[in-house]
Write an enzyme that holds these catalytic residues in place. Structure first.
Site, PDB file in Angstrom:
ATOM      1  N   ASP A   1      42.725  43.258  38.629  1.00  0.00           N
ATOM      2  CA  ASP A   1      42.908  41.987  37.914  1.00  0.00           C
ATOM      3  C   ASP A   1      41.565  41.269  37.994  1.00  0.00           C
ATOM      4  O   ASP A   1      41.241  40.672  39.022  1.00  0.00           O
ATOM      5  CB  ASP A   1      44.008  41.155  38.584  1.00  0.00           C
ATOM      6  CG  ASP A   1      44.237  39.837  37.865  1.00  0.00           C
ATOM      7  OD1 ASP A   1      44.120  39.798  36.618  1.00  0.00           O
ATOM      8  OD2 ASP A   1      44.521  38.842  38.552  1.00  0.00           O
TER       9      ASP A   1
ATOM     10  N   ASP B   1      46.633  36.868  42.351  1.00  0.00           N
ATOM     11  CA  ASP B   1      45.745  37.926  41.870  1.00  0.00           C
ATOM     12  C   ASP B   1      46.071  39.267  42.513  1.00  0.00           C
ATOM     13  O   ASP B   1      45.894  40.321  41.900  1.00  0.00           O
ATOM     14  CB  ASP B   1      44.285  37.561  42.154  1.00  0.00           C
ATOM     15  CG  ASP B   1      43.983  36.134  41.771  1.00  0.00           C
ATOM     16  OD1 ASP B   1      43.400  35.913  40.710  1.00  0.00           O
ATOM     17  OD2 ASP B   1      44.374  35.221  42.539  1.00  0.00           O
TER      18      ASP B   1
ATOM     19  N   GLU C   1      43.200  44.521  33.552  1.00  0.00           N
ATOM     20  CA  GLU C   1      43.838  43.570  32.658  1.00  0.00           C
ATOM     21  C   GLU C   1      42.868  43.172  31.550  1.00  0.00           C
ATOM     22  O   GLU C   1      41.703  42.889  31.772  1.00  0.00           O
ATOM     23  CB  GLU C   1      44.302  42.328  33.423  1.00  0.00           C
ATOM     24  CG  GLU C   1      45.159  41.429  32.554  1.00  0.00           C
ATOM     25  CD  GLU C   1      45.979  40.432  33.364  1.00  0.00           C
ATOM     26  OE1 GLU C   1      46.779  40.874  34.207  1.00  0.00           O
ATOM     27  OE2 GLU C   1      45.809  39.225  33.158  1.00  0.00           O
TER      28      GLU C   1
END
Lengths: 177, 177
Positions: B5, B139, B66
């Site tokens: 992420d 996160d 992501e």
């Protein structure tokens, strides 16, 4: 110094020599290109490695990179930001201080007008560098303009970047735990 | 596989093992952090080098990252895009195929709802991985969710990424001329 106009399909890179108040000189300019059809990670690798080669070849005292804004072309802005990320990484890896300039700072530096269009920027870059023909494509002119902007705004900005680079070079990267 | 992420201040990274239709397992999860006060190029270097260490340590068969959109937090989106650029570079350098997922693909994969909130994602990640306590911060949960999304959507997506990576690994980076 080296000016970089970040981009994934076309990344402008230029080597400029000069100091405030003197006519700047262009030592080299080119476009690093990657194919839109390739995997994103390989395009970023190609941009990073080409820029690293430029930095190794020319050993600049500074790198000027155009700051990326969300206001620019939404379709390509993420690729541009990722390309700027690997450009900054290449400079950081080689310990070259980085200065970031907004497009309007660059336009104002070379044309006197922060809202100048591409044609004006290219015309002034051609005149200031005493080039026989205008640099093409626009990304090449932008990289040269970044270089001119940096050497003219030069001294003060650069000393700050060096100080910041030295201050933050101490802490090491994180490691898997 | 490794889920990332991307972020400059906090970058989530997780190692997930599993296959479609089976409960996934978390092997490791952490946050790579960099100080907002440091020079941007040194922050990107720290994120890149930490992620490279993770990839070297765990030798994943794939990396799921992501996808960054301009719709997300405008103040931090450029740093996030630059961090994703160096994450992709690290994967490309080590020849690990990359899969990109949108936030809603990830949410849909773990909660069944592409518009689930952070609380729901964290709750489902905790349940699916049979963790004793919810992963913190968000996160970390997002990196785990990316990993679950990838192993479940798995096979087809991954084969495509491998094919794309192989197809584009041939062409080399540009060089200064």
């Amino acid at each position: 110094m080296v000016g970089i106009d970040p981009g994934l399909t076309r990344c402008g890179v230029a080597v400029i020599e000069g100091e405030p108040g003197r006519p700047p000189r262009s030592l080299a300019v080119d476009i690093v290109r990657t194919e839109p059809g390739r995997a994103l990670e390989h395009r970023l690798l190609a941009v990073h490695d080409a820029l690293s080669d430029w930095l190794r070849t020319y050993q600049p005292d500074a790198v000027a990179v155009e700051r990326v804004f969300t206001q620019t072309n939404v379709r390509t802005v993420m690729g541009t930001a990722q390309a700027s990320g690997v450009a900054l990484l290449a400079a950081g890896r080689q310990g070259v201080p980085v200065a970031l300039y907004t497009p309007s700072e660059v336009k104002a530096a070379v044309t006197g007008n922060g809202r100048a269009d591409k044609r004006q920027v290219t015309a002034m870059v051609t005149r200031l560098l005493r080039l026989e023909t205008p640099p093409r494509p626009a990304d090449a002119a932008d990289a040269l303009a970044l270089g001119i902007c940096h050497v003219w705004r030069g001294a003060a900005h650069h000393r700050l970047a060096v100080a910041a680079a030295q201050a933050s070079a101490g802490a090491g990267p994180g490691m898997p735990r």
